[in-house]
Each structure stands twice: as structure tokens, then as C-alpha cells.
Design a protein around this motif. Structure first.
Motif, mmCIF file in Angstrom:
data_model
loop_
_atom_site.group_PDB
_atom_site.id
_atom_site.type_symbol
_atom_site.label_atom_id
_atom_site.label_comp_id
_atom_site.label_asym_id
_atom_site.label_seq_id
_atom_site.Cartn_x
_atom_site.Cartn_y
_atom_site.Cartn_z
ATOM 1 N N LEU B 136 32.674 39.907 41.817
ATOM 2 C CA LEU B 136 33.884 39.819 42.551
ATOM 3 C C LEU B 136 34.717 41.258 41.821
ATOM 4 N N GLY B 143 37.557 47.503 47.104
ATOM 5 C CA GLY B 143 38.669 47.227 48.272
ATOM 6 C C GLY B 143 38.307 45.935 48.979
ATOM 7 N N GLU B 144 37.346 45.364 48.617
ATOM 8 C CA GLU B 144 37.032 44.093 49.508
ATOM 9 C C GLU B 144 37.913 43.076 49.139
ATOM 10 N N ILE B 145 38.414 43.079 47.984
ATOM 11 C CA ILE B 145 39.319 42.015 47.603
ATOM 12 C C ILE B 145 40.883 42.428 47.292
ATOM 13 N N ALA B 146 41.979 41.943 47.564
ATOM 14 C CA ALA B 146 43.107 42.091 47.318
ATOM 15 C C ALA B 146 43.334 42.772 45.904
ATOM 16 N N PHE B 149 44.652 39.911 43.889
ATOM 17 C CA PHE B 149 44.223 38.544 43.798
ATOM 18 C C PHE B 149 43.749 38.078 42.430
ATOM 19 N N ASP B 150 43.864 36.921 41.786
ATOM 20 C CA ASP B 150 43.838 36.419 40.460
ATOM 21 C C ASP B 150 42.352 36.147 40.353
ATOM 22 N N LEU B 151 41.752 37.042 39.905
ATOM 23 C CA LEU B 151 40.143 36.788 39.773
ATOM 24 C C LEU B 151 39.818 35.804 38.770
ATOM 25 N N ALA B 154 38.931 32.722 40.705
ATOM 26 C CA ALA B 154 38.227 32.853 41.923
ATOM 27 C C ALA B 154 36.954 31.755 41.998
ATOM 28 N N VAL B 185 39.235 30.732 52.191
ATOM 29 C CA VAL B 185 39.532 31.479 50.934
ATOM 30 C C VAL B 185 39.965 32.743 51.265
ATOM 31 N N PHE B 186 39.143 33.654 51.950
ATOM 32 C CA PHE B 186 39.576 35.048 52.175
ATOM 33 C C PHE B 186 40.561 35.281 53.000
ATOM 34 N N ALA B 187 40.675 34.455 54.030
ATOM 35 C CA ALA B 187 41.761 34.804 54.722
ATOM 36 C C ALA B 187 43.138 34.076 54.205
#
Lengths: 196, 196
Positions: B136, B143-146, B149-151, B154, B185-187
Motif C-alpha cells: 500500500l 498516487g493510487e491512494i489518497a 489516507f491513514d495507512l 488499511a 473501501v476505495f470509493a
């Protein structure tokens, strides 16, 4: 039954459930025996078996008798605040004895006993899910949730991380953790288009 | 130990773990006893207790010995596809005997035995989490994850719904379910600004 016989029946049922909970907390559910429960409750083994066909089903009734049913969602018009309030309440119950260790033991038993698993779902999980779903549907109607979000999954996605922490990593579930879960689940993992 | 004694030791260890798994599948973990395992493996009870201090720790070793370790994430440059592949593999293992019922029984035991819970986390959950996190992080860099976002959450958010289904509702975890979880989860639940 006459009134006094019915009431004695209720009293014994209560005493047996109370004994099961007390013993589970004292010695652990793994070491709980029907014999010990009967002795503690001051009844014969057959009195227990007449009411419950297994240790797991007795324990289920006993644990669910603790649930005061106060976990339904408010609707203040702010879905995140309302979910946070209900999740905080649930977790404050789970974070401390007696409910926390007992609920974990009950889910543990559900892994070995399909009757316990089925009854737990029917009597506890499904009503909770329905209540959450109703609150989320109202939020969708008010534009607080994306129109194409798969509401059928919402309960799994919101409560899954809490159960994961309770049952697997067994780390504390804090109010901060709930805030982070809500933030992450509402925002999603995908990057958002720049709005300016 | 000489080589032949070491090898006899290994053979016995294998035989005891095999017996524990076979018996757990035949009679259920709840009814598994060290005595029955020893008899099935053709060794004395003390031989079992010399290797494992409890039934739970023996069962943990036996179940983890089945894990072929093939659950690490590929990196094809498409994080959703890579997560889907690994989650599908994990779930295809879980969906059928022997791994599925045995893993559920192991998590059940972890609710009653803190040593089992700790060892399960250290030996199975933590390495898996670290592997997912590395994949992740690479996705975030690409750039595939905001970016915000709180990894750290995840893994809980992605695997929580799967564990919830496995342990609580006990509904089948299908490839379609995994697709829906990834999509949701992605949206995210929040409405997205219109892009046109």
C-alpha cells in the motif's frame, strides 16, 4: 403453571444465567461446566439441561441478557456523528468487564458450535445491522452518502475493523480508533479529484 | 542429538501435529483432547506435553504448518488488482476444508487463551499486515491512494469485513464479496464532487 410456579421458574432461570456469567468471569469460559453452574445456582444438573440443550446456548442467553438494547442509532441529521455515538457506546461496553471478555468468549464458542453462531446472528447481529442500515438509508436520502455506495456492505465495513481489533489483534478499541475508522471509511482510499 | 534422533524427533512432531489436525476435523476442536492426539500419533501423552504446554499451542503450530506462505502481494502497478489477487487466494483457502474450519477454530481458541492469541498475531497476522502495508505504501507513492489516507488502518479496514463474515455472520466469502469490499473501501462512503 400457576403464578408462583412461573415466578420460581423465572428466578431459577435468572440464577442459572447469573451463575454462568460469574463462573465464566472467574475461571474463564473454557473451564465452565454445567455441573459447576448448577452447583453455584443451587439447582440440579437436570434443571439446567431442561432449559438449555448445551453449555453454549446457556451462555448465549446469559450474555445477551446483559445487553440493555441501548445501541440503536440516533438521527440528528449528521450521520458521522450519529454513527460515532453508537460505536463509542458499543465500544465502551466492550472495553471493560463484564461485557467485553464475555462477548469474546461467546464469539469464540460460536466458532465451535453452529447453533450458537446461528442464534447470535438472529438475536443480536441482525437487529443491529437492520438498525444501522435504516440510519444509513436516511443519510443516503439526505445526500450524506454517495448514491452508488453499496449499503449492503456498510455494516461489514464499519464494524469489521472493530471486530478485527477485538478478536484478532486484541488491541484496545479507543474512541480515537473509531474516529479514524469513520474518517477512513467515509473518505475512501482513492485519491479525490482536486476541488480547486 | 545425533541425526537419526533429531529426525525421529521431527517425525514425531509432524505425526502429533497431523493427528491434532485430523482429529479436529473429525470430532471438532471443542472435543479434541491431548490424550486422543497422543493415541492417534502413537506416542505417550508426555511426549506431547514435552513439546507443547497446552492444547491451544499445539493446535496453533499444527494449523500454521499448513500455511504455505503464498499470501504475499504482487506488485503489477495496479494496487486494486494486486489486493484482489491476494484476497482471493486467502479466501479460496478459507472457503474450504481443511484450512477454513481449522482457522476458525484457532481464532475461537484465541478468545479463551491469551498465549494462543499472542502467538497467532506474532507469527501470522503481523507478517501479513507488514506485507500488505508495504504494497500500500508503494501504491501511495505512485498516487493510487489518497495522500492523507491513514495507512495504519488499511489492513483493519480491508480484512475486517472478511473476518467479520468468517467469524460472525459466517456467510460465504465469495470473490464477488471481495470485489464489492474493494470497490466500497476505495470509493468511500462520502459523496464525491461531480467531476463535470
Amino acid at each position: 403453571m400457576t403464578d408462583s410456579r412461573a415466578s420460581r421458574h423465572d428466578n431459577r432461570t435468572e440464577a442459572i444465567m447469573r451463575a454462568a456469567l460469574d463462573l465464566a468471569l472467574e475461571v474463564g469460559y473454557a473451564k465452565l461446566s454445567i455441573e459447576a453452574v448448577a452447583t453455584r445456582a443451587g439447582v440440579g444438573k437436570h434443571t439446567v439441561y431442561r432449559r438449555w440443550s448445551s453449555r453454549g446456548l446457556l451462555f448465549l442467553d446469559a450474555v445477551l441478557s446483559l445487553n440493555t438494547g441501548g445501541l440503536s442509532h440516533p438521527n440528528t441529521g449528521d450521520v458521522v456523528a450519529d454513527l460515532r455515538e453508537t460505536m463509542n457506546k458499543a465500544v465502551n461496553l466492550l472495553a471493560q468487564p463484564p461485557w467485553g471478555p464475555l462477548y469474546r468468549a461467546l464469539i469464540g464458542e460460536a466458532q465451535h458450535d453452529p447453533e450458537v453462531a446461528a442464534a447470535l446472528n438472529r438475536r443480536f447481529i441482525e437487529p443491529q445491522t437492520a438498525d444501522t442500515l435504516a440510519r444509513l438509508k436516511a443519510a443516503k436520502d439526505q445526500g450524506e452518502i454517495a448514491p452508488d455506495f453499496d449499503l449492503g456492505l456498510a455494516f461489514d465495513i464499519l464494524s469489521g475493523p472493530l471486530y478485527y481489533r477485538l478478536l484478532i489483534t486484541q488491541q484496545p478499541i479507543t474512541d480515537d480508533y473509531i474516529d479514524r475508522v469513520l474518517q477512513a471509511v467515509f473518505a475512501g482510499m482513492s485519491p479525490r479529484p482536486q476541488t480547486r
